[in-house]
Each structure stands twice: as structure tokens, then as C-alpha cells.
Motif scaffolding. Structure first.
Motif, PDB file in Angstrom:
ATOM      1  N   LYS A 191       0.841  -1.196   0.000  1.00 52.11           N
ATOM      2  CA  LYS A 191       0.000   0.000   0.000  1.00 52.11           C
ATOM      3  C   LYS A 191       0.881   1.253   0.000  1.00 52.11           C
ATOM      4  O   LYS A 191       0.611   2.220  -0.710  1.00 52.11           O
TER       5      LYS A 191
ATOM      6  N   LEU B 115       3.985   1.567  -1.117  1.00 49.75           N
ATOM      7  CA  LEU B 115       4.662   1.776  -2.398  1.00 49.75           C
ATOM      8  C   LEU B 115       3.708   2.442  -3.384  1.00 49.75           C
ATOM      9  O   LEU B 115       4.087   3.376  -4.106  1.00 49.75           O
TER      10      LEU B 115
ATOM     11  N   GLN C 106      -5.527  16.564  -3.113  1.00 50.28           N
ATOM     12  CA  GLN C 106      -6.942  16.462  -2.726  1.00 50.28           C
ATOM     13  C   GLN C 106      -7.750  15.837  -3.853  1.00 50.28           C
ATOM     14  O   GLN C 106      -8.659  15.043  -3.604  1.00 50.28           O
ATOM     15  N   ALA C 107      -7.422  16.190  -5.079  1.00 46.67           N
ATOM     16  CA  ALA C 107      -8.131  15.599  -6.213  1.00 46.67           C
ATOM     17  C   ALA C 107      -7.902  14.097  -6.262  1.00 46.67           C
ATOM     18  O   ALA C 107      -8.739  13.336  -6.736  1.00 46.67           O
TER      19      ALA C 107
ATOM     20  N   GLY D 140      -7.762  12.341  -3.614  1.00 49.10           N
ATOM     21  CA  GLY D 140      -8.429  11.769  -2.446  1.00 49.10           C
ATOM     22  C   GLY D 140      -7.626  11.818  -1.159  1.00 49.10           C
ATOM     23  O   GLY D 140      -8.023  11.248  -0.153  1.00 49.10           O
ATOM     24  N   VAL D 141      -6.476  12.486  -1.177  1.00 52.58           N
ATOM     25  CA  VAL D 141      -5.650  12.580   0.027  1.00 52.58           C
ATOM     26  C   VAL D 141      -6.341  13.476   1.059  1.00 52.58           C
ATOM     27  O   VAL D 141      -6.877  14.534   0.711  1.00 52.58           O
ATOM     28  N   VAL D 142      -6.326  13.029   2.317  1.00 52.43           N
ATOM     29  CA  VAL D 142      -7.019  13.749   3.388  1.00 52.43           C
ATOM     30  C   VAL D 142      -6.051  14.671   4.116  1.00 52.43           C
ATOM     31  O   VAL D 142      -4.986  14.247   4.556  1.00 52.43           O
ATOM     32  N   PHE D 143      -6.444  15.916   4.249  1.00 55.29           N
ATOM     33  CA  PHE D 143      -5.617  16.901   4.957  1.00 55.29           C
ATOM     34  C   PHE D 143      -6.183  17.198   6.339  1.00 55.29           C
ATOM     35  O   PHE D 143      -7.391  17.384   6.495  1.00 55.29           O
ATOM     36  N   THR D 144      -5.294  17.236   7.337  1.00 51.68           N
ATOM     37  CA  THR D 144      -5.721  17.629   8.679  1.00 51.68           C
ATOM     38  C   THR D 144      -5.341  19.081   8.919  1.00 51.68           C
ATOM     39  O   THR D 144      -5.778  19.692   9.874  1.00 51.68           O
TER      40      THR D 144
ATOM     41  N   MET E 187      -4.799  22.553   6.362  1.00 52.33           N
ATOM     42  CA  MET E 187      -4.693  23.152   5.036  1.00 52.33           C
ATOM     43  C   MET E 187      -3.532  24.149   5.055  1.00 52.33           C
ATOM     44  O   MET E 187      -3.055  24.518   6.124  1.00 52.33           O
TER      45      MET E 187
ATOM     46  N   SER F 104      -2.605  12.847   5.496  1.00 57.56           N
ATOM     47  CA  SER F 104      -2.415  11.444   5.881  1.00 57.56           C
ATOM     48  C   SER F 104      -1.783  10.689   4.722  1.00 57.56           C
ATOM     49  O   SER F 104      -2.148  10.886   3.569  1.00 57.56           O
TER      50      SER F 104
ATOM     51  N   THR G 288      -2.069   7.468   4.409  1.00 54.12           N
ATOM     52  CA  THR G 288      -2.887   6.244   4.366  1.00 54.12           C
ATOM     53  C   THR G 288      -2.147   5.009   4.872  1.00 54.12           C
ATOM     54  O   THR G 288      -2.631   3.897   4.749  1.00 54.12           O
TER      55      THR G 288
ATOM     56  N   LEU H  13       1.052  10.969   9.513  1.00 50.39           N
ATOM     57  CA  LEU H  13       0.763  12.304   9.004  1.00 50.39           C
ATOM     58  C   LEU H  13       2.064  12.852   8.427  1.00 50.39           C
ATOM     59  O   LEU H  13       3.140  12.665   8.997  1.00 50.39           O
TER      60      LEU H  13
ATOM     61  N   THR I  83     -11.875  15.695   1.887  1.00 54.93           N
ATOM     62  CA  THR I  83     -10.417  15.622   1.981  1.00 54.93           C
ATOM     63  C   THR I  83      -9.866  16.673   2.936  1.00 54.93           C
ATOM     64  O   THR I  83      -8.679  16.923   2.957  1.00 54.93           O
TER      65      THR I  83
ATOM     66  N   LEU J 233      -8.593   8.116   5.193  1.00 56.92           N
ATOM     67  CA  LEU J 233      -7.599   8.508   6.190  1.00 56.92           C
ATOM     68  C   LEU J 233      -6.598   7.391   6.465  1.00 56.92           C
ATOM     69  O   LEU J 233      -5.398   7.633   6.580  1.00 56.92           O
TER      70      LEU J 233
END
Lengths: 130, 153
Positions: free
Chosen positions: A15, A17, A93-94, A96-100, A102, A115, A117, A121, B5, B51
Motif C-alpha cells: 500500500k 509503495l 486532494q483531487a 483523495g488525500v485527506v488533509f488535517t 490546510m 495522511s 494512508t 501524518l 479531503t 484517512l
């Protein structure tokens, strides 16, 4: 003495890689099978002979506890430099990466946190223009 | 619908709590974890995967199989007992999942660990020390030079 190699613990090397190459855009450098794991590293396409990032399996419960605590506390465990933070964040973000966090200006540096994944972080930062 | 996201601090904390509860030895039901995170099961699963890179179900299974691996390697509990201990009710589905993830059946895994390590080496063998892999990898290369291009598929 040189700093040529650094590492990050990941919960699953396959995952990791995929994420580090297909999403972040690094390129594979080493992938040597060792038992059920790999000696696995990536480099930046902008510096193929530069510092290697090893993606280490965090099978050890002590490593997991550390990784989980850092993540839960919102603390990044690695930081990658980018040229245009706003553009990178939009691209990720496009995908799908999640930001904690900005993009935030911290003095001359702007910083965002996302993240990977794989249990971490990651801080992305744009240094002041030189 | 696009997955969120950008997570607020509260939403992030909720998902972290859910992960800890799903990983525990007495994991909660996914519906319950979703409710605790104030999300519909559908939204919960999507956000969780974005996440953590895996669904709540996948994470719960992985945590159970990890515990099983430890029990098989380090104790003498019968395979059936290990299966029940870690929260599976069917030996068949436990064995199939274990084989898929670990590459061999629970009993073959135990036999291999016993044949290749002494009891004192077993904890370390279960958890290869990260950067130790580098030495092992290059030692392997020395023995059989790598001629194939790196497989990154």
C-alpha cells in the motif's frame, strides 16, 4: 558522514509503495525481498540520486504504538519540501488525500499536513523563494 | 459524491478513536463505531478508508490476524483456540483469511516459525527490526545477484 537515507514506518509496504509513487509521485529505488517484507525505498524524481526514503514495515508493536500515538496527536513524522504548496495540495486532494491542516503561513514558510494512508501524518512545506 | 479531503480536528479525533476501538481485542461493530463518530455507516467507511488506507472491516481483520500470528508463534494454543481467541467464529474462514494474508495456513506458519527459530529468537523474528532489513537485503543480493529489473507493478 552524509545523510543519504531516512525512513518512515508504514503499516503495509505494498500500500505504501502505491501511495508514495502513484499518489505522491516519488520513484522506486530499492525493492529487495527479505522474508515476507521488502527492503523498499523511494526517491524524489527531482533528485534520483538524492536522499532515499525507506518504507519500513512497522510490524513491531512498539513501533505501532508510537506511530498510532503520533498520528492520533496530529503530529507529522516526516516533512517533504514542495515548490508550490497550494498546487500540490489541490493535486493531492483531487487524488483523495485527506488533509488535517490546510496550507498555513508560518512566518516565511507555508505548511500543510496530510495522511499517507499508511498510519502517518506527513507535513508538506514550501520554503521562502530563494 | 467526493470524499471529504479536509478533516476538522473533531472529525479527525473521532476517526482515530474509531480505529483504536476497531483494533482492540474486543472490537466494536462497524455500525456502532460509525454512530460514535456521528456519521452514517456509508460516510464512516469512506472517510475511514481515505484517512487510514483501508476499510474499518479490513483493519479489524488485520488486527485479528496479527494477534493470531503472535499466538501461533509464541504460544502452544491449539489453532482452533487461537481462531476463537482472536474473534473468529469459523475455523474455515479464519484459515482462509490467514493463508491469504500470511501466505500459508496457520499450522504451516507455526511449523515454519518453530523450524527456523529458537524460542528466544521468536519475538524478534516476528517483528523484523526495520532498518535491519537493509543488511539482510544486501546480504541476499550478494548471494544471488539481482539481474531482473525492479518489479514495481
Amino acid at each position: 558522514m552524509r545523510i543519504k537515507l531516512t525512513s518512515i514506518m508504514v503499516d503495509d509496504q505494498s500500500k505504501a509503495l502505491r501511495f508514495y509513487t502513484e499518489v505522491l509521485g516519488f520513484v522506486p529505488k530499492q525493492k529487495i525481498p527479505v522474508g515476507q517484507y521488502w527492503w523498499l525505498s523511494v526517491v524524489s524524481p527531482e533528485a534520483p540520486d538524492g536522499t532515499e526514503l525507506s518504507l519500513e514495515p512497522n510490524a513491531n508493536p512498539a513501533g505501532r504504538a508510537f506511530q498510532e500515538a503520533m498520528f492520533t496527536q496530529g503530529i507529522p513524522v516526516a516533512a517533504f519540501e514542495v515548490t508550490d504548496l497550494a498546487k500540490e495540495v489541490e493535486r493531492l486532494q483531487a487524488a483523495g488525500v485527506v488533509f488535517t491542516q490546510m496550507p498555513t503561513q508560518m512566518g516565511p514558510v507555508s505548511i500543510a499536513v496530510c495522511s499517507d494512508t499508511c498510519g502517518n501524518l506527513i507535513q508538506l512545506y514550501q520554503p521562502p523563494a530563494r | 459524491m467526493r470524499v471529504t479531503t479536509q478533516l476538522t480536528e473533531d472529525a479527525f479525533a473521532d476517526l482515530c478513536r474509531a480505529r483504536a476501538r476497531l483494533r482492540s481485542s474486543r472490537p466494536v461493530a462497524i455500525r456502532e463505531a460509525a454512530a460514535a463518530a456521528r456519521l452514517s455507516p456509508f460516510q464512516f467507511i469512506r472517510r475511514f478508508k481515505a484517512l487510514f488506507g483501508e476499510t474499518p472491516h479490513q483493519l479489524r481483520i488485520a488486527a485479528r490476524l496479527d494477534r493470531a500470528r503472535r499466538l501461533l508463534a509464541l504460544t502452544d494454543r491449539a489453532v482452533t483456540d487461537v481462531c476463537l481467541d482472536v474473534g473468529f467464529s469459523s475455523l474455515g474462514s479464519f484459515s482462509a483469511l490467514f493463508a491469504r494474508r500470511v501466505g500459508r495456513s496457520p499450522s504451516a506458519y507455526r511449523a515454519e516459525v518453530r523450524a527456523t527459530t529458537s524460542p528466544s529468537e521468536r519475538p524478534a523474528a516476528l517483528y523484523p527490526g526495520c532498518l535491519n532489513l537493509m543488511g539482510a537485503a544486501f546480504a541476499t543480493l550478494e548471494k544471488q545477484p539481482r539481474d531482473a529489473p525492479m518489479d514495481t507493478a
